[in-house]
Each structure stands twice: as structure tokens, then as C-alpha cells.
Write an enzyme that holds these catalytic residues in place. Structure first.
Site, PDB file in Angstrom:
ATOM      1  N   ASP A  36       0.865  -1.171   0.000  1.00 17.21           N
ATOM      2  CA  ASP A  36       0.000   0.000   0.000  1.00 17.21           C
ATOM      3  C   ASP A  36       0.906   1.226   0.000  1.00 17.21           C
ATOM      4  O   ASP A  36       1.751   1.378   0.883  1.00 17.21           O
ATOM      5  CB  ASP A  36      -0.914   0.009   1.229  1.00 17.21           C
ATOM      6  CG  ASP A  36      -1.814   1.235   1.255  1.00 17.21           C
ATOM      7  OD1 ASP A  36      -2.646   1.379   0.345  1.00 17.21           O
ATOM      8  OD2 ASP A  36      -1.660   2.049   2.186  1.00 17.21           O
TER       9      ASP A  36
ATOM     10  N   GLU B 109      -1.129  -1.405  -6.281  1.00 12.52           N
ATOM     11  CA  GLU B 109      -2.268  -0.759  -6.908  1.00 12.52           C
ATOM     12  C   GLU B 109      -1.834  -0.035  -8.179  1.00 12.52           C
ATOM     13  O   GLU B 109      -0.694   0.424  -8.284  1.00 12.52           O
ATOM     14  CB  GLU B 109      -2.908   0.242  -5.947  1.00 12.52           C
ATOM     15  CG  GLU B 109      -3.527  -0.387  -4.715  1.00 12.52           C
ATOM     16  CD  GLU B 109      -4.075   0.654  -3.766  1.00 12.52           C
ATOM     17  OE1 GLU B 109      -5.295   0.743  -3.604  1.00 12.52           O
ATOM     18  OE2 GLU B 109      -3.253   1.386  -3.180  1.00 12.52           O
TER      19      GLU B 109
ATOM     20  N   ASP C 262      -3.718   1.446   6.706  1.00  9.91           N
ATOM     21  CA  ASP C 262      -2.729   1.104   5.686  1.00  9.91           C
ATOM     22  C   ASP C 262      -2.446  -0.393   5.645  1.00  9.91           C
ATOM     23  O   ASP C 262      -2.346  -0.982   4.554  1.00  9.91           O
ATOM     24  CB  ASP C 262      -1.435   1.874   5.946  1.00  9.91           C
ATOM     25  CG  ASP C 262      -1.638   3.382   5.871  1.00  9.91           C
ATOM     26  OD1 ASP C 262      -2.494   3.813   5.087  1.00  9.91           O
ATOM     27  OD2 ASP C 262      -0.943   4.118   6.596  1.00  9.91           O
TER      28      ASP C 262
END
Length: 343
Positions: free
Chosen positions: A136, A220, A302
Site C-alpha cells: 500500500d 495498486e 494502511d
């Protein structure tokens, strides 16, 4: 046809007295520049890039030498129309048995020269490890892993921001065209170079560590160009350098036989409870710890997002397609805040 026409024009231009200075340098870098221009127009007409523009005289400069325009004896590098070898401070030795094919000499705005030597090298895969990780990316901490490990954000630009602003003010007050203005401009460029070098060094060390320790890395797909439109976070997002970090992970994973999985950019990794799958309707950025209203589990924002990124990446790796969650359940209220557990 475009390159051949320009090459003929260049040959005719060298014969003119006003452009005789073109003969002072090797013809190879000039020809390579025409090839780069031909490629730039091809990319523009095929929709891959914008229209080519003229390079600035005082901006970064580069010259590319093919194998016929330099001499390499295993120790020294001599370019065409040079009597003595270049005085090079090597960052690392060239691989043994590799023959250079191209040399690119660049000069940046800080008046530093670099020689990039292109060689063909066979990179062996790293030993297989039984470990997968989800990442993340954030601002307070640059990288948070699914196993709870945190890598801080050094904020290199923020540390030198006052020094840079002071140098820029001094540069703006100098008379245009003066030598003092050129000196002030060089100081500004050196501060920018210092910031960029430190950021790139940190990104390389961190990306190499992650690739070496994990067989599968899930991240991501961030749209940084859209995210920097937020004027409150644009400076911080540009300082952390997410795009460059993901790019390094991508090519290093290909080099060393690792697998990098990019999940869908719309996947709600932060709003989804990793334990029960409950999806919140909204989760503001100021909430760093929250309690799931469905199962009552307390989450670090997170770490929970990194776990969801790993789970989504494993699904993408297994199914071979993007993972898009269903619609969020209607919420009667905001998620409950939870206090950060004491250590």
C-alpha cells in the site's frame, strides 16, 4: 524517407561555410539525433506522444555514439575525434566479456556529465522464495506491506524546500544575461539534482529489497496524473515518487524472475474489511484506524489496505482478470474510529 531526406540535407549543410563547425564533431551523434527525431515524429503520428519540440540550449544535452564512433579497450573509453580517453569515475565495473554497443554522453542542468554504456548481459533469476506481499503506497509512510512492515517517506524535497526557495529568489533578482545569474541558476539546478539523486537512490534500494525478498509483489495501479490535480496534496505526491517506484518494481521483477501484479485502480482496498469483506460507504483520509461495524475488528488503515491488495493480487494471478468488487452496502452512519493500540 524522412530520415534519408534529413541525412542528405545535413551532408549538404556541412559543405556550407556558415555551418562548417558541424565538421568539428563526429558525424555519428548527428545521425543518431536525426534518427531520434524520426522516431519522435513516428510516435506522434501513431498517437503515442505529443508533437516534438525544440530542445532548450541550456537544458539537458545528450549525444549518442554507435560502436563505430568510440574505442573501448576494456579499461578506457575514447570517443571519436578525441585524442585522450575520458576521465571516468565508474559507478560499477562493466560485466566481464560484454562488448559495448552504444555510448550515450549526457549533460544535466547541474553541469554534470554522465556516460551510459549499453551492453548485452544475461541476468540470472533470483532463487525462488515462498513469500508474497501486498504493498500500500502512502504519504506518511511511503510503503506499507501486508505483513505489517513500514518504510518511511524521507520527504527529500520538503527537507531542502527552504534552501531551494532561497536560491530561486536570488536567481530571480539577478540581471538577465549576466554571469551572476548563470551562477545562481547553477546553484538552483544543483539543489534540484541533489533532491532527485537522493530520492532515486532510496527508491532503487527499497525496490531491490522488496524484489529480492518476495516472489510475488502486488501493488495498486495508481493514476498519479489525476491525483496531483488535488492542489493540497500535489506537492507531497510528487515528492514521494510513486510512479518511478512502481516502474522500478516492474522492470526488476522482469529481470530477476519475480511476478508483479497490478490490481484495479478502483479497488477499494482501504474501505474493505479484510476479515469479513464488509465494504464501507466512505472513509475519509483523516481516519487512520477504524473498527468494522460488521465484525468489530479494529483495523490499521494502511495495513488493512495492503492485505486487501495482496488478496486481490492473488485473485488476479489465479483468475487472470481484473478484480472489481460489488456495490458498497448502504451505511446508516460513519465508520467507528478506533484508538491506535498502545505498544
Amino acid at each position: 524517407m524522412y530520415y534519408e531526406h534529413l541525412s542528405q540535407s545535413l551532408t549538404a549543410l556541412k559543405k556550407q561555410e556558415d555551418h562548417a563547425w558541424l565538421n568539428e564533431v563526429s558525424s555519428v551523434p548527428l545521425q543518431q539525433t536525426l534518427r531520434h527525431l524520426d522516431r519522435a515524429f513516428l510516435n506522434f503520428f501513431e498517437g503515442r506522444a505529443q508533437y516534438p519540440t525544440f530542445k532548450k540550449k541550456h537544458g539537458p544535452q545528450a549525444a549518442t555514439y554507435a560502436s563505430s564512433a568510440f574505442k573501448w579497450d576494456g579499461t578506457n573509453l575514447t570517443l571519436a575525434k578525441m585524442d585522450t580517453p575520458l576521465d571516468i569515475h565508474w559507478s560499477r565495473p562493466l560485466p566481464t566479456g560484454c562488448k559495448p554497443t552504444t555510448v550515450t554522453v549526457t549533460k544535466d542542468c547541474a553541469d554534470r556529465y554522465f556516460a551510459s554504456i549499453l551492453v548485452e548481459e544475461e541476468i540470472t533469476d533470483l532463487p525462488v522464495v515462498n513469500k508474497q506481499v501486498g504493498l500500500d503506497l502512502g504519504l506518511k509512510s511511503m510503503v506499507i506491506t501486508s505483513d505489517g512492515q513500514t518504510f518511511g517517506n524521507p520527504k527529500f524535497f520538503a527537507k531542502d524546500e527552504k534552501k531551494l526557495a532561497k536560491a530561486q529568489r536570488r536567481h530571480a533578482k539577478k540581471q538577465k544575461g549576466s554571469k551572476n545569474r548563470a551562477k545562481a541558476k547553477l546553484k538552483v539546478a544543483r539543489i534540484h539534482a541533489r533532491i532527485a539523486d537522493r530520492r532515486r537512490d532510496y527508491q532503487h534500494k527499497l525496490s531491490t529489497q522488496i524484489i529480492r525478498e518476495n516472489q510475488v509483489v502486488c501493488v495498486e495501479s495508481l493514476q498519479v496524473k489525476n491525483m496531483v490535480k488535488n492542489h493540497k496534496l500535489a506537492k507531497a505526491i510528487s515528492d514521494v515518487g510513486w510512479s518511478e517506484f512502481v516502474r522500478q518494481l516492474e522492470y526488476k521483477a522482469e529481470w530477476y524472475g519475480r511476478t508483479l501484479v497490478k490490481i484495479d485502480k478502483f479497488y477499494p482496498s482501504s474501505k474493505r474489511c479484510f476479515d469479513c469483506g464488509h465494504l464501507l460507504g466512505s472513509l475519509s483520509l483523516d481516519i487512520r484506524h477504524w473498527m468494522c461495524p460488521e465484525c468489530g475488528v479494529q483495523h490499521d488503515r494502511d495495513i488493512n489496505a495492503a492485505k486487501n491488495v495482496l488478496a486481490a493480487g492473488q485473485a488476479v494471478l489465479a483468475c487472470g482478470e481484473a478484480v472489481r468488487p460489488g456495490r458498497a452496502k448502504a451505511q446508516s452512519g460513519k465508520p467507528q474510529r478506533s484508538r491506535k493500540p498502545s505498544k
